[in-house]
Every structure is written in C-alpha cells, then in structure tokens.
Scaffold this active site. Structure first.
Site, PDB file in Angstrom:
ATOM      1  CE  LYS A 209     -29.841  29.609 -28.377  1.00  0.00           C
ATOM      2  NZ  LYS A 209     -28.679  28.508 -27.781  1.00  0.00           N
ATOM      3  NE  ARG A 219     -30.453  31.690 -20.277  1.00  0.00           N
ATOM      4  CZ  ARG A 219     -30.599  33.053 -20.861  1.00  0.00           C
ATOM      5  NH1 ARG A 219     -30.793  33.968 -20.048  1.00  0.00           N
ATOM      6  NH2 ARG A 219     -30.323  33.276 -22.038  1.00  0.00           N
ATOM      7  NE  ARG A 230     -25.845  32.093 -23.506  1.00  0.00           N
ATOM      8  CZ  ARG A 230     -26.309  31.339 -22.641  1.00  0.00           C
ATOM      9  NH1 ARG A 230     -27.866  30.954 -22.683  1.00  0.00           N
ATOM     10  NH2 ARG A 230     -25.943  30.459 -21.610  1.00  0.00           N
ATOM     11  CD  GLU A 246     -26.490  34.767 -38.634  1.00  0.00           C
ATOM     12  OE1 GLU A 246     -25.906  33.745 -38.792  1.00  0.00           O
ATOM     13  OE2 GLU A 246     -26.020  35.573 -37.636  1.00  0.00           O
ATOM     14  CE  LYS A 261     -33.412  27.011 -27.916  1.00  0.00           C
ATOM     15  NZ  LYS A 261     -32.193  26.521 -27.287  1.00  0.00           N
ATOM     16  CB  SER A 287     -37.507  26.188 -21.469  1.00  0.00           C
ATOM     17  OG  SER A 287     -36.730  27.421 -21.491  1.00  0.00           O
ATOM     18  CE1 TYR A 326     -36.977  20.579 -23.281  1.00  0.00           C
ATOM     19  CE2 TYR A 326     -38.397  22.236 -23.918  1.00  0.00           C
ATOM     20  CZ  TYR A 326     -36.901  22.094 -23.718  1.00  0.00           C
ATOM     21  OH  TYR A 326     -35.931  22.559 -23.776  1.00  0.00           O
TER      22      TYR A 326
END
Length: 336
Positions: A209, A219, A230, A246, A261, A287, A326
């Site tokens: 990610k 958000r 982050r 990872e 992602k 998004s 979505y």
C-alpha cells in the site's frame, strides 16, 4: 464519366500473408480471442456506513458513492449480490473518535454491527470483508496508536489490530483486510484469530500500500481526521523491490490474498506480485482513480463506460485476479 482504373501496385509491393487484423474484424471475433476476461465474480465493492445518520450521505468528490445508513447499506449489498459481484469490503465512520480508536473493537461499534447486518442479509451468497485499520476511528487519523511524541507505535498498534480482528470475526466477517502497513500485522492477526477459534476467517493483506496522492476522496468518504501524512508506514511510490519484500513477508505470515493499492499507477507492481507469489493477488482501484474518470466524463472529455471497463480490464490483464472498485455493481450488471 467513368473513373480511371486503379493503378496496378508495383511488383515490389509484397502483400502481407499474415494479417493479425483478421481477428479484430468483428465484435464476435474480438470476443472469441480476448486474452483477458472481466467477470462480475472478480469484483469487490467497497462500501461505507456512517453511524448516526438517518439518510445516505453523498460523497461529493465521488459521484454515485454514499456514506450509507445501516438500512441503505443492506440494500446496496443486496443489489451487488444480485448483480453477481464477488465480495463486499466494508468501511465505517463512527460518531465519535478517540486517540486509540476504541470504536473499532467495540462489539456494538458501527463497523461490527454493520458487518453483522451484511452477514445476516447476504452472507450466504457473497464474501463479507471488513477493513481492519484504526484510521477511521482515531481522532488523529493515523492507522495506529501514537507515542507521546506523536509517532505511530508499530508494536502497540498490533495489539489493537489483534483485538479488532477477533471482534470482526465474532461479528461474522468472512475475511479481514489489514490495511495499516504495520510490520508484523498479518502474523499478529493470524495468531489472534487462531487463538480465538476463528481459523476459517481469511486475511486479505494490503501488502503493498503506497503513500499515494490518489486517496484524497476516500478521506472525505470516511470523514478522516488525518493530520500530517503516512509516509513512515505506507510505501514510497518509487519502490518496487520493497513491495515484493512486503508481499513475500505477508504470505509467510499467513496472508491468504495479497493486495496492491492503488491499482492503475502501480500495474507493474501488480504484475510482479502475480509472478512472485502463488496466492491470489488483488488490486484496489482507489477513490482518486474513480474520481478522475468521473470528472473527465462529466466534462465530456472521455467516454465514461468505455473508460471504466478498459481500466478494470487492464488491472486484470496486469495479473490481479480480484479488483476492488466502486463501480463493481454497475459493471457487473452490464457484463455478458
């Protein structure tokens, strides 16, 4: 008046014997030889549920996406299942937040009760997944608990993730999706689930990610309280080898599915992941990717439906066997 005869091609012109265009000539031919096929069962629909609202709340930056009530969430889930969508990924927006995200582990918290709602509504017909992270529940918006000097405490966060995993399993979740990018999160969650007797609950690990600019509309969808960024725990967009490390770590710790992602700007990572591990690889069309296409289509700059299908097909072509989008219900309804 008659037209002059067409000139005879020079002897030096060699007409092609091998013509790849033959297989593109008609829609049935193109469909017959398509190398990548998009199926409704490949798609997972992310859903948002908000505590304390009496009607669904539109997400302004994501046309067509809602913060659901518990009732409208059940309706959206039914529609997705009827369209053939492969799974549902649930995110929750609590009425109150605090520094350690207590609502995430509360059996009566919005995420856990909404999971139970979905399992009761459609649980026999689909896979009910839940995002496992604290960012929606903390007043600072980070994915873990903070130290006194404001840094995310990796190991203390794992304890919260373990309790959250058990709470989600007891609510009925078939699959949990740890998305915080804490070191050791999959191992901690697997151990907690197994110790509590939930050995059949599977883990879809957000294994690679990235600290991406494409999360902005999300958000809004979760009423994020984030301050800062982050970058100390999500991945640097410049890195691929690190992503594979990872991913391998998460598989070794017990991940049943790994996810990349965002999807569209990281198709090379999706491809390398699919070539590296033997578990299914998922990709999340996030998004910002959704919002860009909707905005361009609203301005008449692109053909919306074609662009939607093309992007999803390309994510599958890169190697993702599962795509979170979505548009899942809409696309599933128009697939043959």
């Amino acid at each position: 008046m008659t037209s002059p005869p067409s000139p005879t091609p020079p002897e030096s012109v060699i007409r092609p014997r091998i013509r790849p265009r033959r297989l593109r000539r008609t829609a049935p031919l193109r469909r017959l030889v398509a190398e990548t096929r998009l199926s409704a069962a490949d798609l997972v629909l992310p859903l948002f549920v908000k505590e304390g609202v009496s009607a669904p709340v539109p997400v302004g930056s994501m046309p067509g996406v809602l913060q659901h009530t518990r009732d409208s969430l059940r309706k959206a889930a039914r529609e997705a299942v009827e369209a053939g969508v492969g799974g549902l990924m649930l995110f929750a927006v609590p009425a109150t937040k605090d520094p350690i995200g207590r609502a995430a582990t509360d059996p009566d918290g919005i995420l856990n009760v909404a999971v139970a709602d979905l399992v009761a509504e459609v649980g026999d017909a689909t896979i009910v997944m839940a995002d496992l992270c604290l960012d929606e529940f903390t007043d600072h918006g980070h994915c873990g608990v903070l130290t006194d000097d404001g840094h995310v405490d990796n190991d203390a966060t794992l304890d919260h993730y373990a309790r959250m995993a058990v709470a989600l399993a007891e609510a009925g979740a078939h699959m949990v999706g740890p998305s915080g990018m804490m070191d050791g999160q999959v191992a901690a969650i697997r151990a907690a689930l197994d110790a509590a007797g939930h050995t059949d609950v599977s883990i879809l690990a957000y294994a690679a990610k990235y600290a991406s600019a494409f999360y902005g509309p999300f958000r809004e969808a979760v009423d994020s309280s984030l301050t800062g960024d982050r970058k100390t725990y999500q991945m640097d967009p410049a890195n691929t080898a690190e992503a594979l490390r990872e991913i391998r770590l998460d598989v070794a710790e017990g991940a049943d599915i790994v996810m990349v992602k965002p999807a569209m700007a990281y198709l090379d990572v999706v491809r390398r992941a699919a070539e590296t591990v033997e578990v299914p690889v998922a990709a999340y069309q996030v998004s910002g990717e959704y919002a860009m296409i909707e905005a361009a289509a609203a301005n008449g700059w692109i053909e919306r439906d074609r662009a939607v299908t093309e992007t999803l097909t390309c994510i599958r072509r890169a190697g993702a066997s599962i795509v979170l989008t979505y548009w899942a219900t809409e696309v599933a309804r128009r697939l043959p």
